[in-house]
Scaffold this active site. Structure first.
Site, PDB file in Angstrom:
ATOM      1  N   MET A   1       0.949  -1.054  -0.006  1.00  0.00           N
ATOM      2  CA  MET A   1      -0.170  -0.036   0.064  1.00  0.00           C
ATOM      3  C   MET A   1       0.844   1.138   0.056  1.00  0.00           C
ATOM      4  SD  MET A   1      -2.320   2.255   1.131  1.00  0.00           S
ATOM      5  CE  MET A   1      -1.601   2.871   2.648  1.00  0.00           C
ATOM      6  N   PRO A   2       0.742   1.899  -0.906  1.00  0.00           N
ATOM      7  CA  PRO A   2      -0.379   2.327  -1.813  1.00  0.00           C
ATOM      8  C   PRO A   2      -0.062   1.337  -3.078  1.00  0.00           C
ATOM      9  CG  PRO A   2       1.318   4.134  -1.480  1.00  0.00           C
ATOM     10  CD  PRO A   2       1.776   3.337  -0.600  1.00  0.00           C
ATOM     11  N   LEU A   3      -1.126   1.403  -3.689  1.00  0.00           N
ATOM     12  CA  LEU A   3      -1.305   0.723  -4.953  1.00  0.00           C
ATOM     13  C   LEU A   3      -0.977   1.596  -6.070  1.00  0.00           C
ATOM     14  CD1 LEU A   3      -2.229  -1.817  -6.835  1.00  0.00           C
ATOM     15  CD2 LEU A   3      -4.539  -1.099  -6.300  1.00  0.00           C
ATOM     16  N   MET A  28       8.358   7.084  -4.110  1.00  0.00           N
ATOM     17  CA  MET A  28       6.983   6.709  -3.118  1.00  0.00           C
ATOM     18  C   MET A  28       7.643   6.525  -1.816  1.00  0.00           C
ATOM     19  SD  MET A  28       3.864   6.282  -2.448  1.00  0.00           S
ATOM     20  CE  MET A  28       3.141   6.190  -4.112  1.00  0.00           C
ATOM     21  N   VAL A  72      -3.763   4.787  -5.366  1.00  0.00           N
ATOM     22  CA  VAL A  72      -4.766   4.351  -4.520  1.00  0.00           C
ATOM     23  C   VAL A  72      -3.974   4.410  -3.162  1.00  0.00           C
ATOM     24  CG1 VAL A  72      -6.706   2.977  -3.852  1.00  0.00           C
ATOM     25  CG2 VAL A  72      -6.264   3.100  -6.294  1.00  0.00           C
TER      26      VAL A  72
END
Length: 129
Positions: A1-3, A28, A72
């Site tokens: 996570m995140p996607l 990220m 997401v």
């Protein structure tokens, strides 16, 4: 996570795709401080006729190297998102030769109850994460 869901035009080599995914994941990790092993990425290749991304009237040129990224994620702060946009574009340009004008990013936020990483449990709610 995140996607992280990527949409690109067909034509990249497997090595170029791997570098793109690695570079985006590192941006990220650096920006949002997610764990290195927190990596969920999907890349979909499209025929040129099946991916249209105009410039929204901003005069932004697009090439065959265009990358549309949909993230997401649990809620992230405004400043962190802006930093991610900047970091990702700078990294993709430096490492992959993808111009910032060829990078489009969109976030969709959701909550802890919206994630199950396996075993039929909501790990954010159970305290496993």
């Amino acid at each position: 996570m995140p996607l992280m869901q990527y949409h690109v035009i067909k034509g990249r080599t497997p090595e170029e795709i791997e570098l793109l995914l690695d570079t985006a994941h590192e941006a990220m990790v650096r920006t949002f401080k997610v764990p290195q092993g927190d990596r969920y990425q999907i890349l979909t290749e499209h025929a040129p006729s099946h991916l249209k991304a105009l410039d929204t009237g901003l005069g932004i040129p697009r090439t065959e190297k265009f990358v549309m990224l949909h993230v997401v994620s649990r809620p992230r702060g405004r400043e962190a998102k802006v930093a991610f946009y900047e970091n990702l574009c700078a990294d993709l340009q430096a490492k992959c030769g993808i111009a910032p004008s060829d990078v489009m990013i969109s976030f969709t936020e959701n909550g802890d109850e919206d994630w199950s990483f396996g075993h039929g449990r909501a790990q954010f709610l159970t305290g496993e994460l």
